[in-house]
Design a protein around this motif. Structure first.
Motif, short mmCIF file in Angstrom:
data_model
loop_
_atom_site.label_atom_id
_atom_site.label_comp_id
_atom_site.label_asym_id
_atom_site.label_seq_id
_atom_site.Cartn_x
_atom_site.Cartn_y
_atom_site.Cartn_z
N GLU A 85 77.58 56.57 59.98
CA GLU A 85 76.69 56.66 61.13
C GLU A 85 76.39 55.29 61.75
O GLU A 85 76.18 55.17 62.96
CB GLU A 85 75.36 57.32 60.72
N HIS A 86 76.40 54.25 60.93
CA HIS A 86 76.02 52.93 61.41
C HIS A 86 77.18 52.12 61.95
O HIS A 86 76.95 51.11 62.63
CB HIS A 86 75.30 52.15 60.31
N ILE A 87 78.42 52.51 61.69
CA ILE A 87 79.54 51.69 62.16
C ILE A 87 80.38 52.38 63.24
O ILE A 87 81.21 51.73 63.87
CB ILE A 87 80.46 51.24 61.01
N TYR A 88 80.16 53.67 63.47
CA TYR A 88 80.91 54.39 64.50
C TYR A 88 79.99 54.85 65.62
O TYR A 88 78.84 55.23 65.37
CB TYR A 88 81.62 55.61 63.90
N MET B 193 76.20 46.98 62.93
CA MET B 193 74.90 47.50 63.30
C MET B 193 75.04 48.41 64.52
O MET B 193 75.81 48.13 65.43
CB MET B 193 73.94 46.36 63.64
N ARG B 194 74.28 49.48 64.52
CA ARG B 194 74.37 50.44 65.61
C ARG B 194 73.21 50.25 66.59
O ARG B 194 72.05 50.21 66.17
CB ARG B 194 74.35 51.86 65.05
N ALA B 195 73.54 50.12 67.87
CA ALA B 195 72.53 49.85 68.89
C ALA B 195 72.49 50.96 69.93
O ALA B 195 73.53 51.51 70.32
CB ALA B 195 72.81 48.51 69.58
N LEU B 196 71.28 51.27 70.38
CA LEU B 196 71.07 52.19 71.49
C LEU B 196 70.76 51.36 72.73
O LEU B 196 69.82 50.57 72.74
CB LEU B 196 69.90 53.13 71.19
#
Length: 224
Positions: A176-179, A1-4
């Motif tokens: 886009e979601h893992i890097y 999961m991609r977090a800001l």
């Protein structure tokens, strides 16, 4: 999961980023509101951690702007102790949950995990699909009684697919979601991860939950 992760205190931001990465998140960092707004517009996040007292643009305005532009990823608000009105304003602006400083990192991770699950329509930390069970807290994946030995990136790919069942997910979306934003991304590597996952599922029970849709991407379908 991609977090800001949006926090202007450099030391706290670095500590939180390290904890999030250790927990398996891909993390992009922003030290101020303008950078947060840019990143929130530019990349498809699964969740965000947003401090409200930011330079250049406060967190409330960032949240309002992102929500006004149909960015719907869940946002966990960080607030100073005692500022109850700030918490109310943050939630009314479009935040989904809040955490008061100081806090325990374990609680932040648990709240983020819950936000990601709920946004995907799951209430339990264990996501089940037929004989497959993926524990979003421990990152363990089992097929029946057998546990799969997955690398961190294999887990990230599988987690994203299982949290979006029956959806067609492109290689670009997975990339886009893992890097993280500064990584050298190669979408062809996704094929390698998918291939490894298929071999491990096949060895564990002869199941084939990941479909390829030529020219479109991949789809996770719960095996019978």
């Amino acid at each position: 999961m991609r977090a800001l992760l949006v926090e202007d205190e450099a030391l706290l931001r670095q500590q939180l980023a390290a904890s999030l990465r250790e927990a398996g998140y891909t993390v992009d960092e922003a030290p101020d509101g303008e950078e947060a707004l840019y990143l929130g517009r530019e990349f498809p996040y699964d969740v965000a951690v947003m401090d409200l007292g930011l330079p250049k643009m406060d967190g409330i305005q960032v949240i309002k702007t992102l929500r006004g532009e149909d960015r719907h990823f869940p946002i966990l608000i960080l607030t100073a102790r005692g500022h109850w009105q700030e918490r109310v304003n943050g939630l009314e602006a479009g935040g989904d949950d809040y955490l008061v400083k100081p806090f325990h990192t374990e609680e932040l991770l648990a709240r983020l995990n819950a936000l990601v699950r709920r946004s995907a329509g799951f209430s339990s930390p264990v996501v089940k699909a037929g004989p497959i069970a993926l524990d979003t807290s421990s990152h363990r994946v089992t097929v029946g009684e057998a546990e799969l030995d997955l690398t961190s990136f294999e887990y990230k790919v599988l987690e994203y697919l299982m949290l979006h069942p029956d959806e067609v997910v492109s290689k670009t979306a997975l990339t886009e979601h893992i890097y993280e934003q500064d990584c050298d991304r190669d979408s062809n590597v996704i094929e390698v991860f998918i291939g490894r996952l298929r071999k491990k599922f096949d060895a564990a029970g002869g199941i084939k939950p990941i479909e390829t849709l030529r020219g479109r991407g991949y789809r996770f379908v719960a095996p019978a």
